[in-house]
Design a protein around this motif. Sequence first.
Motif, PDB file in Angstrom:
ATOM      1  N   VAL A 111       0.853  -1.175   0.000  1.00 51.79           N
ATOM      2  CA  VAL A 111       0.000   0.000   0.000  1.00 51.79           C
ATOM      3  C   VAL A 111       0.902   1.242   0.000  1.00 51.79           C
ATOM      4  CG1 VAL A 111      -1.695   1.281   1.367  1.00 51.79           C
ATOM      5  CG2 VAL A 111      -1.864  -1.205   1.172  1.00 51.79           C
ATOM      6  N   PRO A 112       0.618   2.223  -0.891  1.00 49.50           N
ATOM      7  CA  PRO A 112       1.448   3.436  -0.900  1.00 49.50           C
ATOM      8  C   PRO A 112       1.529   4.068   0.484  1.00 49.50           C
ATOM      9  CG  PRO A 112      -0.014   3.417  -2.790  1.00 49.50           C
ATOM     10  CD  PRO A 112      -0.427   2.266  -1.906  1.00 49.50           C
ATOM     11  N   GLY A 113       2.731   4.459   0.869  1.00 50.53           N
ATOM     12  CA  GLY A 113       2.955   5.088   2.171  1.00 50.53           C
ATOM     13  C   GLY A 113       3.293   4.112   3.276  1.00 50.53           C
ATOM     14  N   SER A 114       3.136   2.818   3.028  1.00 55.09           N
ATOM     15  CA  SER A 114       3.450   1.844   4.071  1.00 55.09           C
ATOM     16  C   SER A 114       4.965   1.635   4.144  1.00 55.09           C
ATOM     17  CB  SER A 114       2.745   0.508   3.819  1.00 55.09           C
ATOM     18  OG  SER A 114       3.290  -0.131   2.698  1.00 55.09           O
ATOM     19  N   HIS A 115       5.423   1.221   5.300  1.00 53.53           N
ATOM     20  CA  HIS A 115       6.838   0.898   5.476  1.00 53.53           C
ATOM     21  C   HIS A 115       6.956  -0.250   6.469  1.00 53.53           C
ATOM     22  CE1 HIS A 115       5.999   3.705   8.754  1.00 53.53           C
ATOM     23  NE2 HIS A 115       6.982   3.134   9.408  1.00 53.53           N
ATOM     24  N   ALA A 116       7.992  -1.054   6.270  1.00 57.35           N
ATOM     25  CA  ALA A 116       8.183  -2.239   7.105  1.00 57.35           C
ATOM     26  C   ALA A 116       9.116  -1.937   8.272  1.00 57.35           C
ATOM     27  CB  ALA A 116       8.757  -3.377   6.280  1.00 57.35           C
ATOM     28  N   GLU A 117       8.743  -2.457   9.419  1.00 58.08           N
ATOM     29  CA  GLU A 117       9.631  -2.480  10.588  1.00 58.08           C
ATOM     30  C   GLU A 117      10.147  -3.914  10.686  1.00 58.08           C
ATOM     31  OE1 GLU A 117       9.536  -2.127  15.470  1.00 58.08           O
ATOM     32  OE2 GLU A 117       7.691  -1.783  14.336  1.00 58.08           O
ATOM     33  N   TRP A 118      11.449  -4.093  10.470  1.00 59.82           N
ATOM     34  CA  TRP A 118      12.050  -5.426  10.481  1.00 59.82           C
ATOM     35  C   TRP A 118      12.411  -5.821  11.894  1.00 59.82           C
ATOM     36  CZ3 TRP A 118      11.489  -8.319   6.391  1.00 59.82           C
ATOM     37  CH2 TRP A 118      11.240  -7.698   5.154  1.00 59.82           C
ATOM     38  N   LEU A 119      12.072  -7.053  12.245  1.00 59.39           N
ATOM     39  CA  LEU A 119      12.249  -7.555  13.602  1.00 59.39           C
ATOM     40  C   LEU A 119      13.182  -8.766  13.588  1.00 59.39           C
ATOM     41  CD1 LEU A 119       8.479  -7.161  14.472  1.00 59.39           C
ATOM     42  CD2 LEU A 119      10.329  -5.617  15.151  1.00 59.39           C
ATOM     43  N   GLU A 120      13.029  -9.654  14.553  1.00 59.18           N
ATOM     44  CA  GLU A 120      13.930 -10.797  14.723  1.00 59.18           C
ATOM     45  C   GLU A 120      13.725 -11.857  13.639  1.00 59.18           C
ATOM     46  OE1 GLU A 120      10.170 -11.927  16.998  1.00 59.18           O
ATOM     47  OE2 GLU A 120      11.304 -10.090  16.681  1.00 59.18           O
TER      48      GLU A 120
END
Length: 131
Positions: A111-120
């Motif tokens: 989705v435009p504007g979304s961003h991922a937070e990468w975890l373990e």
Amino acid sequence: MIEEFHNLFPQGDPNTVAGQYFSGASYLCPLSDMGVSVSNVTFEPGCRNNWHIHHDGGQILLCTAGRGYYQEWGKPARELHPGDVVNIPPEVKHWHGAAPDSWFAHVAISVPGSHAEWLEPVDAEEYAKLK
């Protein structure tokens, strides 16, 4: 035994965008530059991404080749095959990737504007229990 694999879209180049958040080799082929992130993501057998959360919008996975898995935090892993669609709502912790014995590919639409937070990383022992 490695299953037969026919990638519907080009495999692309080694994933330098988020490859550091994957266990194993992955490949990325952008399919659109029209303001919506649409990419073919190819995973070698056993490759999966870390747990992650999409903020400010979700993601859609269109499974196109091979066999893989998708899992949301606290739920069992779901086996994926060509033709499967995964709708990932925002703020849901999850991972996805190839089965241990199969290449896997999906088209990822963000989705435009979304961003991922990468975890373990996904726990190797838990992943090894998948067929």
